[in-house]
Design an enzyme around this catalytic site. Structure first.
Site, PDB file in Angstrom:
ATOM      1  N   GLY A 273       0.809  -1.218   0.000  1.00 11.30           N
ATOM      2  CA  GLY A 273       0.000   0.000   0.000  1.00 11.30           C
ATOM      3  C   GLY A 273       0.841   1.266   0.000  1.00 11.30           C
ATOM      4  O   GLY A 273       0.466   2.277  -0.598  1.00 11.30           O
TER       5      GLY A 273
ATOM      6  N   GLU B 289      11.430   8.910 -27.755  1.00  8.59           N
ATOM      7  CA  GLU B 289      12.654   8.568 -28.494  1.00  8.59           C
ATOM      8  C   GLU B 289      12.476   7.278 -29.303  1.00  8.59           C
ATOM      9  O   GLU B 289      13.380   6.459 -29.429  1.00  8.59           O
ATOM     10  CB  GLU B 289      13.862   8.491 -27.548  1.00  8.59           C
ATOM     11  CG  GLU B 289      14.151   9.829 -26.884  1.00  8.59           C
ATOM     12  CD  GLU B 289      15.579  10.002 -26.437  1.00  8.59           C
ATOM     13  OE1 GLU B 289      16.469   9.321 -26.975  1.00  8.59           O
ATOM     14  OE2 GLU B 289      15.796  10.831 -25.544  1.00  8.59           O
TER      15      GLU B 289
END
Length: 382
Positions: free
Chosen positions: A341, A364
């Site tokens: 969590g 890219e």
């Protein structure tokens, strides 16, 4: 390939490592929250010469070879990805074209300011209708006397809001297209007819800004052509090839940082009366993260070494970019899982790296395009 790091590169590695850990990392959360990089961190990068990594010493840069740059990028990848993106876009695709392909006149005019960081560079190729298909450019450049008149729109351009110098690709011969009809230009932000749009709102890479760049009858001097007229597409491939290796190195650094964070958390976090690092499920995840990251690192440095030997290394650069960024995303996912969590909470770095990792598979050259490049180089007749 020699796996030993030269004394010069080792000194550079340690300098950047210390800078990242002691100066940049304490501001990582602030960058994330404010979507802005503190000016003093940019100024410190200038003082260390980080804006001149790709630029030869005769023009005021450090002039590192490709392996040397990867060593630096790997260390920078260990901190906020927005910070490394600003520097990487400048030292990589933002200035490589000028270094590799520009006339001596253009080098003398632009490289010293780019090396010092007094001017920021960027690479303007992508368009609303030309992303992965970079041959489908809509931006045009028409020769009129001793000038070129540029019209069109670029988008998702990293550093555009702060850039002074743009490497721009435009269609100069519609009939020839990518085969002799695309030309590269260096365009200054103050040239008449150039407008930079508002910064984009993105999932991640906060502090590193992208935007549209619009050209409306933008006048560009003939001497500002980079390389040969019509050879811009080839130039783009050359520039992107080196940029992909740099991105791979940055991804390796980020993966390494996530592994360190995951080990630290796993040794501190207790469940069922013992640290979760003693759970086989966690150990296997860590083993996979480390193994794939080391494989990505080896592939990256081999591609960099090949470039330094004078090889084109197009396939190797694409393989490094593909594997290293895929690995980064896998490592980020496992890091969040190990943190449980807490890994979903914004105050923990794992959450930020998880979001920042996603773009590495897109910019890219998407990883789908990398697969095409790799396979075409394997199948010579295709």
């Amino acid at each position: 390939m020699d796996f030993n790091i030269s004394e010069e590169n080792e000194q550079m590695r340690m300098m950047v490592k210390n800078f990242v850990e002691n100066e940049v990392e304490p501001y990582a959360q602030q960058i994330e929250e404010e979507d802005e990089i503190p000016q003093h961190l940019i100024d410190q990068a200038k003082e260390l010469g980080l804006f001149g990594l790709s630029i030869p010493e005769e023009y005021g840069g450090i002039g590192l070879d490709t392996v040397g740059k990867c060593i630096v990028y790997e260390q920078l990848g260990r901190t906020h990805n927005g910070y490394v993106s600003l520097i990487g876009a400048h030292t990589g695709i933002g200035s490589t074209g000028l270094v590799r392909l520009a006339s001596e006149e253009l080098k003398q005019k632009y490289l010293p300011d780019l090396a010092s960081g007094n001017k920021i560079g960027c690479f303007a190729l992508s368009e609303p209708g030309a992303g992965s298909d970079a041959t489908n450019l809509g931006t045009t450049a028409e020769k009129k006397g001793d000038k070129w008149i540029v019209n069109g729109t670029k988008h998702f351009i990293t550093n555009a809001p702060i850039a002074d110098v743009f490497t721009v690709f435009a269609l100069t011969d519609k009939e020839k297209g990518a085969k002799g009809g695309i030309t590269a230009f260096v365009i200054e932000k103050d040239f008449p007819g150039i407008t930079v749009g508002k910064p984009d709102k993105k999932m991640g890479l906060r502090g590193s800004h992208t935007s549209q760049v619009i050209f409306e009858n933008c006048e560009v001097p003939d001497e500002n052509v980079i390389g040969e007229v019509g050879m811009g597409y080839v130039s783009a491939l050359t520039i992107l090839g080196e940029g992909r290796v740099g991105l791979a190195a940055r991804s390796v650094g980020s993966s390494k940082k996530l592994i360190d964070l995951s080990i630290e958390y796993a040794e501190e976090r207790k469940q069922f009366g013992k640290p979760i690092s003693q759970q086989q499920a966690i150990q296997w995840m860590l083993a996979e993260m480390e193994t794939e990251t080391e494989a990505a690192k080896t592939m990256t440095y081999r591609a960099a070494w090949l470039i330094d030997q004078g090889e084109k290394a197009i396939k190797d650069s694409s393989m490094a970019k593909l594997f290293a960024t895929e690995t980064y995303n896998k490592v980020a996912d496992k890091a969040v899982q190990i943190h449980g969590g807490m890994g979903y909470m914004a105050e923990y770095p794992a959450e930020r790296f998880y979001r920042d990792a996603r773009i590495t598979k897109i910019y890219e050259g998407t990883n789908e395009i990398q697969r095409l490049i790799i396979s075409k180089n394997m199948l010579k007749g295709s």
